[in-house]
Design a protein around this motif. Sequence first.
Motif, mmCIF file in Angstrom:
data_model
loop_
_atom_site.group_PDB
_atom_site.id
_atom_site.type_symbol
_atom_site.label_atom_id
_atom_site.label_comp_id
_atom_site.label_asym_id
_atom_site.label_seq_id
_atom_site.Cartn_x
_atom_site.Cartn_y
_atom_site.Cartn_z
ATOM 1 N N PHE A 44 0.834 -1.347 0.099
ATOM 2 C CA PHE A 44 -0.229 0.030 0.191
ATOM 3 C C PHE A 44 0.788 1.171 0.316
ATOM 4 O O PHE A 44 0.770 2.136 -0.489
ATOM 5 C CB PHE A 44 -1.345 -0.289 1.370
ATOM 6 N N PHE A 45 1.863 1.314 0.588
ATOM 7 C CA PHE A 45 2.694 2.299 0.939
ATOM 8 C C PHE A 45 3.220 3.048 0.031
ATOM 9 O O PHE A 45 3.781 4.215 -0.572
ATOM 10 C CB PHE A 45 3.330 2.723 2.156
ATOM 11 N N ALA A 46 3.586 1.520 -0.323
ATOM 12 C CA ALA A 46 5.062 1.659 -2.160
ATOM 13 C C ALA A 46 4.070 2.194 -3.061
ATOM 14 O O ALA A 46 3.791 3.346 -4.112
ATOM 15 C CB ALA A 46 5.278 -0.194 -2.387
ATOM 16 N N ALA A 47 2.751 1.941 -3.261
ATOM 17 C CA ALA A 47 1.505 1.653 -4.338
ATOM 18 C C ALA A 47 1.372 3.279 -4.183
ATOM 19 O O ALA A 47 1.515 4.041 -5.469
ATOM 20 C CB ALA A 47 0.501 1.058 -4.290
ATOM 21 N N VAL A 48 1.601 3.720 -2.907
ATOM 22 C CA VAL A 48 0.703 5.280 -2.765
ATOM 23 C C VAL A 48 1.781 6.209 -3.666
ATOM 24 O O VAL A 48 2.127 6.876 -4.070
ATOM 25 C CB VAL A 48 0.394 5.912 -1.291
ATOM 26 N N GLY A 49 2.729 5.676 -3.137
ATOM 27 C CA GLY A 49 4.278 6.745 -3.052
ATOM 28 C C GLY A 49 4.805 7.111 -4.344
ATOM 29 O O GLY A 49 4.881 8.266 -5.279
ATOM 30 N N SER A 50 4.270 5.823 -5.498
ATOM 31 C CA SER A 50 4.852 5.638 -6.759
ATOM 32 C C SER A 50 4.090 5.669 -7.598
ATOM 33 O O SER A 50 4.553 6.704 -8.908
ATOM 34 C CB SER A 50 5.006 4.160 -7.548
ATOM 35 N N THR A 51 2.696 5.331 -7.334
ATOM 36 C CA THR A 51 1.475 6.268 -8.032
ATOM 37 C C THR A 51 1.308 7.656 -8.144
ATOM 38 O O THR A 51 0.946 8.595 -9.353
ATOM 39 C CB THR A 51 -0.139 5.920 -7.486
ATOM 40 N N PHE A 52 1.367 8.298 -6.907
ATOM 41 C CA PHE A 52 0.763 9.820 -6.784
ATOM 42 C C PHE A 52 2.030 10.841 -6.203
ATOM 43 O O PHE A 52 2.273 11.903 -5.765
ATOM 44 C CB PHE A 52 -0.439 9.884 -5.592
ATOM 45 N N VAL A 55 4.701 14.241 -2.845
ATOM 46 C CA VAL A 55 3.792 15.279 -2.405
ATOM 47 C C VAL A 55 3.108 15.324 -1.399
ATOM 48 O O VAL A 55 3.319 16.493 0.012
ATOM 49 C CB VAL A 55 3.846 15.915 -3.363
ATOM 50 N N ASN A 56 2.460 14.530 -1.251
ATOM 51 C CA ASN A 56 1.126 14.598 -0.878
ATOM 52 C C ASN A 56 0.857 13.829 -0.129
ATOM 53 O O ASN A 56 -0.075 12.734 -0.106
ATOM 54 C CB ASN A 56 -0.170 14.863 -1.678
ATOM 55 N N PHE A 57 2.354 13.012 0.135
ATOM 56 C CA PHE A 57 1.715 11.313 0.883
ATOM 57 C C PHE A 57 1.124 11.213 1.817
ATOM 58 O O PHE A 57 0.241 10.173 2.571
ATOM 59 C CB PHE A 57 3.662 10.805 1.302
ATOM 60 N N GLY A 58 1.409 11.914 2.872
ATOM 61 C CA GLY A 58 1.262 11.587 4.403
ATOM 62 C C GLY A 58 -0.408 11.776 3.823
ATOM 63 O O GLY A 58 -1.214 11.197 5.119
#
Length: 107
Positions: A44-52, A55-58
């Motif tokens: 989940f955390f890797a996918a959110v970081g690589s997809t979006f 900048v808005n990860f948090g």
Amino acid sequence: SVVLIFVNTTFLVWEVITLFPNIQVQAVGLVVFASARQFLFSFFFAAVGSTFGYVNFGFLTGLANFVSAGVLVLDAPLYEYTASKFDVVYASFILLTMLFFIFAVII
């Protein structure tokens, strides 16, 4: 994604293990569940970081965790309702069937 299929397969293995009333098998299920959760959060955390991007990860991960917690509030009442209408083994079978359906949709 191969990783997502692996994570879902691990959760499916755990759900099948929960159908066995043997304590030794349940101990294996504990290890499988703990591993599956770690795989899920890593993915989940890797996918959110690589997809979006980061900048808005948090904000995005916080929002996803907030929505997840809101859905989780309904988990216990829905399980109690299902267990009151069916035998507990059948309730687990219904959940397993739902997971197989989700797995089939992803593939």
